[in-house]
Design a protein around this motif. Structure first.
Motif, mmCIF file in Angstrom:
data_model
loop_
_atom_site.group_PDB
_atom_site.id
_atom_site.type_symbol
_atom_site.label_atom_id
_atom_site.label_comp_id
_atom_site.label_asym_id
_atom_site.label_seq_id
_atom_site.Cartn_x
_atom_site.Cartn_y
_atom_site.Cartn_z
ATOM 1 N N ARG A 1 -1.569 8.064 -20.964
ATOM 2 C CA ARG A 1 -1.713 7.125 -19.848
ATOM 3 C C ARG A 1 -1.377 5.696 -20.282
ATOM 4 N NH1 ARG A 1 -7.442 8.866 -17.756
ATOM 5 N NH2 ARG A 1 -7.367 10.114 -19.657
ATOM 6 N N ARG B 1 1.763 3.591 -18.794
ATOM 7 C CA ARG B 1 1.580 2.265 -18.205
ATOM 8 C C ARG B 1 2.536 1.241 -18.841
ATOM 9 N NH1 ARG B 1 1.304 0.474 -13.932
ATOM 10 N NH2 ARG B 1 -0.255 2.031 -13.381
ATOM 11 N N ASP C 1 -5.458 2.214 -16.529
ATOM 12 C CA ASP C 1 -5.581 3.490 -15.802
ATOM 13 C C ASP C 1 -6.632 4.397 -16.434
ATOM 14 O OD1 ASP C 1 -3.411 2.802 -14.125
ATOM 15 O OD2 ASP C 1 -2.013 3.408 -15.707
#
Ligand code: SF4
Length: 330
Positions: A33, A37, A227
């Motif tokens: 993640r 990002r 996130d």
């Protein structure tokens, strides 16, 4: 419960995705993640080269979020000559707190062989947070001073080290809390600043817009962990045995943020995915607010009369607060 990916013992259940994950798959998921990002926000421009690398200044407090961010950035870019990492620790002058977390920062940067700089409020502003919290000349929470001083130093040193990006370890919970606080306070200008600072303008208007603003007087900021829920960042730090410092600051006093945190916790328990949807909606709103405040109605940015930092006032907030603190000392 078993891991939904491999059948090993699960260490967590993410209600928002429905997944049970083992230690290995949780760590991989956190890393993926963060890297997603970084790609999504186009942090590494196509024209970065080993001869002309990007310098990324990482705010490293020694807490779990910044330690995890630094570790993942190192694991991702240590062999990529297009990115140079510099870690910056800010010592606020809080007895029994920052000295211990500074140890964690030294241990990590030593282990990873990352350039590490330390700056102090004492040297920069001739004050310590312990004294500010006691005197409180503006009658506000210690964190209100401390946050202004910290942001000011991060910007100043990002400039000084010629950094291309300023990265911080804010996680999904931090960001959803800030979004709700700005929304509940009706603070549209703050939303615009949040967008400009952490998400950036959609430059170029192409199909895959760069999500980091590259114009204006401020070094672009990014939050690659935004996130990832706080609990998963903490679990990652623990599972990877990272030297994160977990003691709470004795001046932590943001009562309003605490209320929002509890509210979000309850909402997430009853309606998994609430934090993600708050942030998604907030980003849309903040983008609209940023358009408005960058238009003709927006405040013009000049230089602080005292320190020369970019500001919309004659004297920036940090210099005004430093003067108030020193005036109160007599
Ligand atoms: Fe500063 Fe508040 Fe953080 Fe303590 S909790 S380091 S006073 S911002």
């Amino acid at each position: 419960m078993d891991c939904d990916k491999c059948g090993a013992d699960a260490v967590m259940h993410a209600a928002y995705s429905g997944l049970h994950l083992c230690a290995d798959h949780l760590c991989r998921s956190v890393e993926e993640r963060a890297r997603h990002r970084i790609r999504e926000d186009a942090l590494l421009p196509d024209d970065a080269t080993p001869e002309d690398p990007e310098t990324w200044l990482v705010g490293l407090s020694g807490g779990k979020d910044s330690v995890v961010l630094t570790q993942i950035l190192h694991d991702t870019f240590a062999r990529d000559p297009r990115v140079e990492l510099v870690a910056l620790t800010i010592h606020e002058g809080i007895e029994g707190y920052r000295d211990a977390s500074l140890e964690a920062c030294l241990e990590l940067t030593d282990e990873l062989d990352i350039r590490h700089e330390v700056v102090t409020y004492a040297e920069e502003f001739d004050l310590e947070m312990d004294d500010v919290a006691e005197d409180d000349p503006e009658n506000m929470a210690p964190c209100a001073y401390c946050g202004v001083f910290r942001r000011s130093l991060l910007s100043q040193y990002a400039d000084e080290y010629d950094a291309d990006k300023l990265l911080t370890g804010h996680n999904l919970d931090d960001e959803a809390q800030t979004a709700l606080m700005n929304f509940f306070e009706g603070d549209i200008e703050q939303m615009a600043k949040h967008f400009d600072a952490s998400l950036g303008a959609f430059e170029g208007g192409g199909e895959t817009p760069a999500r980091v603003r590259t114009d204006g007087p401020f070094v672009p900021r990014a939050k690659p962990l935004r996130d990832v829920p706080e609990k998963e960042v903490a679990l990652y730090a623990q599972l990877q045995d990272l030297p994160a410092h977990i003691t709470e600051c004795p001046h932590a006093s943001e009562a309003y943020r605490g209320e929002i945190q509890q509210l979000l916790f309850d909402m997430e328990e009853n309606h998994p995915g609430t934090r993600h949807s708050i942030l998604a909606g907030y980003e849309e709103l903040a983008a609209l607010a940023a358009q408005r405040y960058r238009g003709d109605d927006g405040p013009s940015v000049g230089e602080c009369d005292r320190c020369g930092a970019a500001t919309t006032r004659d004297v920036c907030r940090a210099c005004a607060l430093v003067e108030a603190v020193h005036a109160a000392e007599g």
